[in-house]
Design a protein around this motif. Structure first.
Motif, PDB file in Angstrom:
ATOM      1  N   PHE A   1       0.842  -1.192   0.000  1.00  0.00           N
ATOM      2  CA  PHE A   1       0.000   0.000   0.000  1.00  0.00           C
ATOM      3  C   PHE A   1       0.879   1.244   0.000  1.00  0.00           C
ATOM      4  CE2 PHE A   1       0.965  -0.836   4.414  1.00  0.00           C
ATOM      5  CZ  PHE A   1       1.206   0.419   4.951  1.00  0.00           C
ATOM      6  N   ARG A   2       0.270   2.350  -0.397  1.00  0.00           N
ATOM      7  CA  ARG A   2       0.938   3.652  -0.382  1.00  0.00           C
ATOM      8  C   ARG A   2      -0.108   4.703  -0.053  1.00  0.00           C
ATOM      9  NH1 ARG A   2       2.764   4.229  -5.807  1.00  0.00           N
ATOM     10  NH2 ARG A   2       4.050   2.431  -5.272  1.00  0.00           N
ATOM     11  N   MET A   3       0.230   5.668   0.813  1.00  0.00           N
ATOM     12  CA  MET A   3      -0.735   6.697   1.208  1.00  0.00           C
ATOM     13  C   MET A   3      -0.583   7.935   0.337  1.00  0.00           C
ATOM     14  SD  MET A   3      -1.545   8.242   4.990  1.00  0.00           S
ATOM     15  CE  MET A   3      -2.975   7.177   5.313  1.00  0.00           C
ATOM     16  N   SER A   4      -1.692   8.592   0.070  1.00  0.00           N
ATOM     17  CA  SER A   4      -1.656   9.843  -0.683  1.00  0.00           C
ATOM     18  C   SER A   4      -0.988  10.928   0.151  1.00  0.00           C
ATOM     19  CB  SER A   4      -3.069  10.268  -1.069  1.00  0.00           C
ATOM     20  OG  SER A   4      -3.861  10.499   0.086  1.00  0.00           O
ATOM     21  N   PRO A   5      -0.382  11.927  -0.483  1.00  0.00           N
ATOM     22  CA  PRO A   5       0.319  12.978   0.271  1.00  0.00           C
ATOM     23  C   PRO A   5      -0.556  13.706   1.281  1.00  0.00           C
ATOM     24  CG  PRO A   5       0.927  13.080  -2.044  1.00  0.00           C
ATOM     25  CD  PRO A   5      -0.199  12.084  -1.939  1.00  0.00           C
ATOM     26  N   ASP A   6      -1.866  13.803   0.995  1.00  0.00           N
ATOM     27  CA  ASP A   6      -2.751  14.497   1.932  1.00  0.00           C
ATOM     28  C   ASP A   6      -3.304  13.575   3.008  1.00  0.00           C
ATOM     29  OD1 ASP A   6      -4.437  12.999   0.316  1.00  0.00           O
ATOM     30  OD2 ASP A   6      -6.047  14.500   0.374  1.00  0.00           O
ATOM     31  N   GLY A   7      -2.976  12.290   2.948  1.00  0.00           N
ATOM     32  CA  GLY A   7      -3.392  11.344   3.982  1.00  0.00           C
ATOM     33  C   GLY A   7      -4.829  10.886   3.888  1.00  0.00           C
ATOM     34  N   SER A   8      -5.505  11.147   2.762  1.00  0.00           N
ATOM     35  CA  SER A   8      -6.931  10.810   2.668  1.00  0.00           C
ATOM     36  C   SER A   8      -7.202   9.466   2.012  1.00  0.00           C
ATOM     37  CB  SER A   8      -7.666  11.896   1.879  1.00  0.00           C
ATOM     38  OG  SER A   8      -7.239  11.904   0.518  1.00  0.00           O
ATOM     39  N   LYS A   9      -6.216   8.919   1.297  1.00  0.00           N
ATOM     40  CA  LYS A   9      -6.460   7.710   0.515  1.00  0.00           C
ATOM     41  C   LYS A   9      -5.260   6.767   0.597  1.00  0.00           C
ATOM     42  CE  LYS A   9      -9.152  10.363  -2.881  1.00  0.00           C
ATOM     43  NZ  LYS A   9      -8.801  11.695  -2.312  1.00  0.00           N
TER      44      LYS A   9
ATOM     45  N   PRO B   1       2.175   3.849 -10.466  1.00  0.00           N
ATOM     46  CA  PRO B   1       1.187   4.899 -10.199  1.00  0.00           C
ATOM     47  C   PRO B   1       1.725   5.936  -9.215  1.00  0.00           C
ATOM     48  CG  PRO B   1       0.628   2.916  -8.983  1.00  0.00           C
ATOM     49  CD  PRO B   1       1.782   2.556  -9.879  1.00  0.00           C
ATOM     50  N   ILE B   2       1.315   7.193  -9.401  1.00  0.00           N
ATOM     51  CA  ILE B   2       1.790   8.265  -8.534  1.00  0.00           C
ATOM     52  C   ILE B   2       0.638   9.229  -8.251  1.00  0.00           C
ATOM     53  CG2 ILE B   2       2.716   9.454 -10.576  1.00  0.00           C
ATOM     54  CD1 ILE B   2       4.766  10.783  -8.762  1.00  0.00           C
ATOM     55  N   PHE B   3       0.362   9.468  -6.962  1.00  0.00           N
ATOM     56  CA  PHE B   3      -0.672  10.411  -6.547  1.00  0.00           C
ATOM     57  C   PHE B   3      -0.259  11.841  -6.889  1.00  0.00           C
ATOM     58  CE2 PHE B   3      -2.269   7.255  -3.341  1.00  0.00           C
ATOM     59  CZ  PHE B   3      -3.625   7.368  -3.595  1.00  0.00           C
ATOM     60  N   SER B   4      -1.222  12.671  -7.207  1.00  0.00           N
ATOM     61  CA  SER B   4      -0.986  14.113  -7.245  1.00  0.00           C
ATOM     62  C   SER B   4      -0.838  14.599  -5.810  1.00  0.00           C
ATOM     63  CB  SER B   4      -2.146  14.826  -7.935  1.00  0.00           C
ATOM     64  OG  SER B   4      -3.362  14.581  -7.241  1.00  0.00           O
ATOM     65  N   PRO B   5      -0.203  15.759  -5.583  1.00  0.00           N
ATOM     66  CA  PRO B   5       0.011  16.235  -4.207  1.00  0.00           C
ATOM     67  C   PRO B   5      -1.274  16.378  -3.395  1.00  0.00           C
ATOM     68  CG  PRO B   5       1.430  17.431  -5.710  1.00  0.00           C
ATOM     69  CD  PRO B   5       0.521  16.589  -6.564  1.00  0.00           C
ATOM     70  N   ASP B   6      -2.388  16.726  -4.055  1.00  0.00           N
ATOM     71  CA  ASP B   6      -3.638  16.873  -3.304  1.00  0.00           C
ATOM     72  C   ASP B   6      -4.395  15.563  -3.145  1.00  0.00           C
ATOM     73  OD1 ASP B   6      -4.663  16.439  -5.832  1.00  0.00           O
ATOM     74  OD2 ASP B   6      -5.631  18.399  -6.020  1.00  0.00           O
ATOM     75  N   GLY B   7      -3.867  14.462  -3.700  1.00  0.00           N
ATOM     76  CA  GLY B   7      -4.482  13.158  -3.549  1.00  0.00           C
ATOM     77  C   GLY B   7      -5.721  12.943  -4.380  1.00  0.00           C
ATOM     78  N   ARG B   8      -6.025  13.851  -5.302  1.00  0.00           N
ATOM     79  CA  ARG B   8      -7.270  13.757  -6.066  1.00  0.00           C
ATOM     80  C   ARG B   8      -7.081  13.114  -7.442  1.00  0.00           C
ATOM     81  NH1 ARG B   8      -9.980  19.590  -5.757  1.00  0.00           N
ATOM     82  NH2 ARG B   8     -11.700  18.431  -6.757  1.00  0.00           N
ATOM     83  N   MET B   9      -5.831  12.870  -7.834  1.00  0.00           N
ATOM     84  CA  MET B   9      -5.547  12.268  -9.129  1.00  0.00           C
ATOM     85  C   MET B   9      -4.427  11.244  -8.982  1.00  0.00           C
ATOM     86  SD  MET B   9      -5.604  15.664 -11.600  1.00  0.00           S
ATOM     87  CE  MET B   9      -4.625  16.652 -10.470  1.00  0.00           C
ATOM     88  N   VAL B  10      -4.407  10.288  -9.892  1.00  0.00           N
ATOM     89  CA  VAL B  10      -3.320   9.316  -9.968  1.00  0.00           C
ATOM     90  C   VAL B  10      -2.902   9.194 -11.430  1.00  0.00           C
ATOM     91  CG1 VAL B  10      -2.613   6.914  -9.639  1.00  0.00           C
ATOM     92  CG2 VAL B  10      -4.128   7.998  -7.973  1.00  0.00           C
TER      93      VAL B  10
END
Length: 731
Positions: free
Chosen positions: A97-105, A147-156
């Motif tokens: 697993f990997r967490m999004s930068p904003d910690g939401s996903k 895969p790489i999250f966007s900084p706001d966690g809203r895109m991959v």
């Protein structure tokens, strides 16, 4: 008597059995104590820090939960993913697993399939912590890569079939960023084989800090020659499709002097869906090992190298305007640039830190984004071997170095006034990992008598918890004496080495010796650290193991390393022969029974040393060797040798292929037939050259095995066969 006692290829095993010698690993019942999985030092269960560093996450033993822990107390706080309580999608387990930068996903995956050494593709899913909704990352493509999250966690952003796709998680929409990806022609967003192998990367995309732009590299490998090797049904995970007719694996692999992929930079605007090409001004740029945003949406840092890899230039790029400016040039005229110079640059809001060997030793330097040198962070006659980062709150840098000697690694902190605080013992090998906010760090420490101990500390140096002490492992092998370190002279140069002996070693008896080495530029085998493996096993069988790091190896500064430039195998062989002479001088060594062994570069150097006019070896065993640098990839071979066109004599003199008539001892070569790194053809050409000269050597090959010859007990066969070979030729 003809010292070449065996025929080639698979006949080796038959002849061993016919001769009455051991024919398989079943004949070595004590092997597992030294080569079994139980010999490895345990590491703490892998955990991932949350963005604030105050908490970390771990995958449960059943791989069905992700659990959150308090870093300071190591106590469980909550379960943030439970696969039995997800909505929309149900899975029974995940692999990571990997967490999004904003910690939401969370981005989770399963069914991973290895591609090359670092890369893999898998089935990815996105889990939203607040709603407990688990969805496939893509409904259209069943597996994804990098895969790489966007900084706001809203895109991959991710790669599939050599194209980049962008998934907007809020809307569930997916768009193609590129459409020209094609196998063995165009790769978008992930590196080609050579970049992945030699520049230690598996990702070629970077998100702007404001989420507006995705920058990526495109690899045009259409002019890179193809390389093909056969695939058989095999015995390890057999494939019935190839039972009657072998298949093949074909990929782009540029050997020394051949064309590389042409790499270009592009920026994709998320709102307009428009792509812009970014052109760099220097036509001599051959490689782009890294792209990184440096805390500003208009500041993409592009790291470039010339083909000789002795000149790095950093460029700042505005991805929207495509304006390019030179930021820093680092050049090393004596040889090649250290890989850390371009692979391990650290960026901070107001400065960046680079490693340079401009003084003859690797040290850290701090620069502003105007390109001005702010300060030399470290200095002295020692190498900084790792940089861990900058703690802005405490205004200090953390790093690893050889400040107490090349065989040791110490972790230290240096503050803004230049005061150095050592965080680990002076003797031994220590490394560190830090939380994102640098508030916590874990020290891994080992020495020749101590398996790895992992300890968690606060930034103030207060011990939080011993995460793993490996006390049971230490007790299990308490009878092993550890390595004895020594120094010796070769050609007027002091070399470091170690000796491995049996617990019941009898100094009154003359012992056979196996010389072990790797010898590759910048590498190091002689380190003050704990290990149990084939060397200890051989020692229990009456051998003495001697390992010496010759010239060209690391931890000793650039002058010691640079001597091998454009002339691989020459000084290393002088030093290995001198090491064997040193071993022969020891009162408990039988000078007539000295063998040599190495794997990969060590396999290459085994062949080179055995070809020396004064080689004192009674037997040699080479595993997965390069037999001519013209057969190896551009980045590695040319880093140390330049191209064959520029250094024809160097390539000719450094090739074991051209020295087959000079080998005077029994020789065994072992290789995997599916080695995508050092191709099996290296061994085939070497054997062919020997046969063409009216000679032969022993060969044992491993069907469908790669460079590590691992899986289905294959490595045990390697070491059992090697022991059998030394026994038959040196006892």
């Amino acid at each position: 008597m003809n010292i070449f006692k065996s025929l080639a290829l698979s006949a080796t095993v038959i002849l061993s059995a016919a001769a009455g010698a051991a024919a398989g690993i079943a004949d070595y019942p004590d092997m597992d104590r030294y080569l079994g999985a139980g010999r490895y030092a345990a590491a703490p269960k892998a955990f991932t820090y949350m963005p604030d560093g105050a908490f970390y996450m771990q995958l449960s033993p059943q791989a069905d939960k992700v659990v959150k822990y308090d870093t300071r107390t190591a106590k469980e706080v909550e379960t943030i993913l439970d696969l039995s309580h997800t909505r929309e999608t149900t899975l029974d387990h995940i692999q990571g697993f990997r967490m999004s930068p904003d910690g939401s996903k969370l981005l989770v995956w399963r069914n991973a399939r290895s591609i090359y050494r670092r890369s893999f593709e898998a089935e990815y899913y996105v889990y939203e912590l607040r709603t407990r909704i688990l969805k496939p990352l893509s409904e259209e493509r069943t597996s994804q890569q990098a895969p790489i999250f966007s900084p706001d966690g809203r895109m991959v952003a991710y790669v599939s079939a050599n194209n980049i796709y962008l998934k907007k998680l809020d809307f569930g929409t997916e768009v193609a960023v590129t459409t020209d990806g094609e196998k063995n022609r165009i790769i978008n967003g992930v590196p080609d084989w050579t970049y992945e192998e030699e520049f230690t990367t598996s990702m070629s995309m970077a998100w702007a800090p404001d989420n507006s732009t995705l920058c990526y590299l495109k690899y045009n490998e259409s002019q890179v020659p193809l390389f093909t090797f056969p695939i058989y049904e095999g015995y390890c995970n057999p494939d019935p499709a190839y039972a009657l007719y072998p298949g093949s694996f074909t990929y782009k692999y540029p050997v020394a002097g051949q064309p590389n992929s042409v790499v270009s930079i592009h920026s994709y605007d998320v709102d307009t869906r428009k792509t812009k090409d970014i052109t760099l001004p220097d036509s001599k740029i051959e490689y782009i090992p890294r792209i990184n945003y440096a805390f500003s949406a208009d500041r993409l840092i592009v790291t470039t190298l010339n083909r000789a890899q002795n000149r790095m230039e950093l460029y700042t790029v505005n991805p929207k305007s495509t304006v390019v400016s030179s930021l820093l040039v680092e050049q090393y005229d004596k040889a090649w640039l250290a890989e850390a110079t371009y692979e391990d640059i650290h960026y901070y809001p107001d400065f960046f830190v680079v490693t340079s060997s401009r003084t003859g030793f690797n040290h850290l330097y701090q620069y502003s984004y105007s390109g001005a040198l702010m300060q030399a962070i470290t200095s002295g006659d020692y190498d900084v071997t790792a940089y861990y980062g900058y703690d802005a709150k405490r205004e200090c840098h953390y790093y690893q170095s050889t400040s107490t000697g090349a065989i040791n690694r110490m972790v230290s902190r240096i503050d803004r006034k230049g005061k150095i605080t050592d965080l680990t013992p002076a003797s031994g090998t220590a490394s560190a990992t830090f939380s994102p906010d640098m508030a916590f760090y874990t020290i891994r420490f080992t020495d020749t008598h101590t398996p790895a101990v992992y300890t968690l500390y606060t930034a103030e140096g207060k011990q939080v918890k011993v995460l793993e002490d490996n006390a049971a492992l230490k007790a299990r092998y308490a009878d092993l004496p550890g390595r004895e370190f020594f120094t010796m002279q070769s050609d007027g140069v002091t070399l470091n080495g170690y000796i491995v002996k049996a617990p019941s070693f009898d100094a009154s008896v003359k012992h056979p010796v196996v010389m072990f080495q790797y010898s590759g530029p910048g590498s190091q085998q002689v380190l003050n650290q704990w290990s149990v493996g084939w060397m200890e096993w051989y020692a229990s069988q009456g051998y003495v193991i001697v390992c010496v790091d010759g010239r060209g190896t690391g931890g000793r500064g650039r002058a010691f390393m640079d001597v091998v430039y454009k002339n691989l195998g020459h000084y290393e062989s002088i030093d290995q022969v001198a090491a064997a002479r040193y071993a022969a001088s020891l009162p408990y060594v039988d000078a007539s029974r000295i063998g040599i062994h190495g794997w990969s570069y060590g396999g290459y150097e085994t062949l080179m040393a055995a070809s020396m006019p004064d080689a004192p070896y009674a037997a040699a065993v080479s595993v997965a060797p390069v037999t001519d640098w013209r057969y190896y990839d551009t980045v590695y071979a040319e880093r140390y040798m330049l191209t064959p066109q520029e250094n024809e004599d160097g390539y000719r003199q450094s090739a074991p292929l051209n020295k087959v008539t000079e080998v005077k001892c029994p020789l065994l070569v072992m290789s995997g037939t599916a080695d995508d790194n050092v191709h099996f053809s290296n061994t085939v050409e070497y054997v062919g050259r020997m046969e063409g000269a009216g000679r032969w050597c022993d060969v044992l090959f491993f069907p469908n095995m790669d460079h590590s010859i691992n899986g289905c007990g294959a490595q045990k066969v390697v070491y059992a066969r090697m022991l059998d070979y030394f026994n038959r030729n040196m006892r």
